[in-house]
Each structure stands twice: as structure tokens, then as C-alpha cells.
Design a protein around this motif. Structure first.
Motif, PDB file in Angstrom:
ATOM      1  N   HIS B  80      -6.717   4.071 -33.515  1.00 14.12           N
ATOM      2  CA  HIS B  80      -7.773   4.848 -32.847  1.00 14.12           C
ATOM      3  C   HIS B  80      -7.297   5.213 -31.457  1.00 14.12           C
ATOM      4  O   HIS B  80      -6.846   4.351 -30.711  1.00 14.12           O
ATOM      5  N   ILE B  91      -7.784  12.098 -33.985  1.00 14.53           N
ATOM      6  CA  ILE B  91      -8.397  11.067 -33.132  1.00 14.53           C
ATOM      7  C   ILE B  91      -8.034   9.674 -33.643  1.00 14.53           C
ATOM      8  O   ILE B  91      -7.763   8.771 -32.870  1.00 14.53           O
ATOM      9  N   MET B  92      -8.100   9.513 -34.943  1.00 16.56           N
ATOM     10  CA  MET B  92      -7.949   8.169 -35.509  1.00 16.56           C
ATOM     11  C   MET B  92      -7.567   8.263 -36.975  1.00 16.56           C
ATOM     12  O   MET B  92      -7.652   9.333 -37.581  1.00 16.56           O
ATOM     13  N   MET B 112     -14.897   3.266 -41.947  1.00 20.71           N
ATOM     14  CA  MET B 112     -15.329   4.445 -41.198  1.00 20.71           C
ATOM     15  C   MET B 112     -16.770   4.325 -40.737  1.00 20.71           C
ATOM     16  O   MET B 112     -17.096   4.671 -39.604  1.00 20.71           O
ATOM     17  N   LEU B 115     -16.705   1.864 -37.853  1.00 18.65           N
ATOM     18  CA  LEU B 115     -16.023   2.423 -36.674  1.00 18.65           C
ATOM     19  C   LEU B 115     -16.921   3.388 -35.921  1.00 18.65           C
ATOM     20  O   LEU B 115     -16.902   3.456 -34.694  1.00 18.65           O
TER      21      LEU B 115
END
Lengths: 81, 147
Positions: B80, B91-92, B112, B115
Motif C-alpha cells: 500500500h 495505489i495498492m 480489500m 483495507l
């Protein structure tokens, strides 16, 4: 203890981090104490449902104890991913 | 398990290839990458991601560890980024390896969902209309209840 602010909470309060001497026992007590200090805290903490808190880098809630805590952080709901 | 928080870009292809190459007993690898998306108006100049150094790594490791405990997985990768990114930048990413695909897919979705709302990152959009902190969505919080 160190009190940290992130995202718009940091912007409203004006500093990312500050040292706070307090006898507050819970996060909620600390919030009340800060709100009584200056208007910028009153503004930042006006709606606690829009805020999240971590004590010593663990997510928790506003009823959590901060006795012995080294670090309390306030921030909006997270937007990772 | 590897969890990396970094400002620099990462090479998605290489990371995915490395991750998928290391396992001989894993029949499935699922990868997901999140990309900075321009606004509908097309005027997003940059996305700035703030994070909570110190807590971020621990929070991500906790989420990855929970995925390893809940599904039959061989490995988990989470990368990340934070800092300033432009539309199209990655982004990640997450990757999961499992003997069977259902575990790999489900664990990736779980990672996900967590996150999104449990890792201390905050997104700020910079565009022609000024700046805007991206608000968390109710459905992102609601998504956690399925786990």
C-alpha cells in the motif's frame, strides 16, 4: 501523552501532534477536556460519530480507557484501498 | 506473508509474477490492484494519501494474519502506498495464494473490504475545484458485516 490528528481533523486543529497533560480517564473525557480549551477543538470534535480513535495505535471507541496510554489519535473514518 | 507500506511506486507485474512463482503446492493466485481514478469531470490533478506511520504496518499485518487464519492460504501479499499520486497510478495491491481458487478469491475480497475501512489511510483529492477529503462510504462499512 501524545495526541495525534490526521486528515481533516489535523487541518481543523492546526497541528499533527501535541503533548497533552491530562488526568482524563477515558477518550470521551479527553475530548471534553480539549473541547473546553479552545474553539478549534470544539469545532473538530462537534460530531463524534464522524470521528474514529486509536489508543496506542489500536482502533477503539470513545469509552476506552486512556490511563497509562502513550498515544491517542483522532481521525475521520479511514479510506484505504 | 509480506506487508509493505511505501511512498514509491511498485511494479505490479513483477510483484505478481514473483508472488505466483514461489509456490508449487498452490493451485490458485488472485491479485487485485487499486488505481487512482479520475473524477467524472476529468479534473483530478492528484490524489494525496495520508497515513498513520507506526499504526499502518501493524493494522495491515493484523488484517493479513486474520485472512491467513480464516482461509486455507499459502501466502498473502499486501503493498500500500502513501503520498501524492496522479490518475492511472497504482495505489495498492493484494495477492493471495491458495490450493483452491475459492479461498484465494474470498480472502482477497476480505482483505480489500478491511483495507478500505480498517487501515489508517485517508485520501484527499486535488483538482480544479480545490481539495476534498474523500468521505468513507456507508456501503464500505456495511461490507464488513458479510465476514
Amino acid at each position: 501523552m501524545d495526541v495525534l490528528y490526521f486528515a481533516w481533523v489535523r487541518e481543523r486543529i492546526g497541528v499533527p501532534k501535541e503533548r497533552v497533560e491530562t488526568s482524563a480517564k477515558t477518550v470521551a473525557d479527553l475530548v471534553e477536556e480539549l473541547k473546553s480549551r479552545e474553539e478549534r477543538y470544539e469545532v473538530a470534535f462537534s460530531d463524534l460519530s464522524a470521528l474514529r480513535v486509536a489508543v496506542d495505535q489500536d482502533l477503539t471507541d470513545f469509552d476506552a480507557s486512556i490511563e497509562g496510554a502513550r498515544e491517542v489519535a483522532f481521525f475521520p473514518p479511514m479510506t484505504g484501498g | 506473508m509480506r506487508v509493505t507500506v511505501q511512498e514509491a511506486p511498485f511494479d505490479f507485474g513483477r510483484e505478481a509474477e514473483d508472488f505466483a512463482s514461489g509456490h508449487h503446492d498452490m493451485g490458485a493466485v488472485v491479485t487485485f490492484t487499486g488505481i487512482v481514478r479520475d473524477l467524472a469531470t476529468g479534473d483530478l490533478d492528484a490524489m494525496e494519501i495520508e497515513h498513520y506511520p507506526g499504526m499502518t504496518q501493524k493494522a495491515l499485518e493484523k488484517i493479513a494474519t486474520e485472512a491467513l487464519e480464516r482461509w486455507s492460504l499459502g501466502d498473502v501479499l499486501v503493498i500500500h502506498r502513501y503520498g501524492r499520486m496522479t490518475p492511472g497510478e497504482k495505489i495498492m495491491m493484494v495477492a493471495t495464494a491458495a490450493p483452491h481458487r475459492v479461498d484465494a478469491f474470498e480472502a482477497a475480497e476480505f482483505l480489500m473490504d478491511y483495507l478500505k475501512s480498517r487501515a489508517p489511510f485517508w485520501k484527499k483529492e486535488h483538482g480544479g475545484q480545490g481539495t476534498n477529503w474523500v468521505a468513507a462510504k456507508d456501503e464500505d462499512e456495511a461490507a464488513l458485516t458479510r465476514w
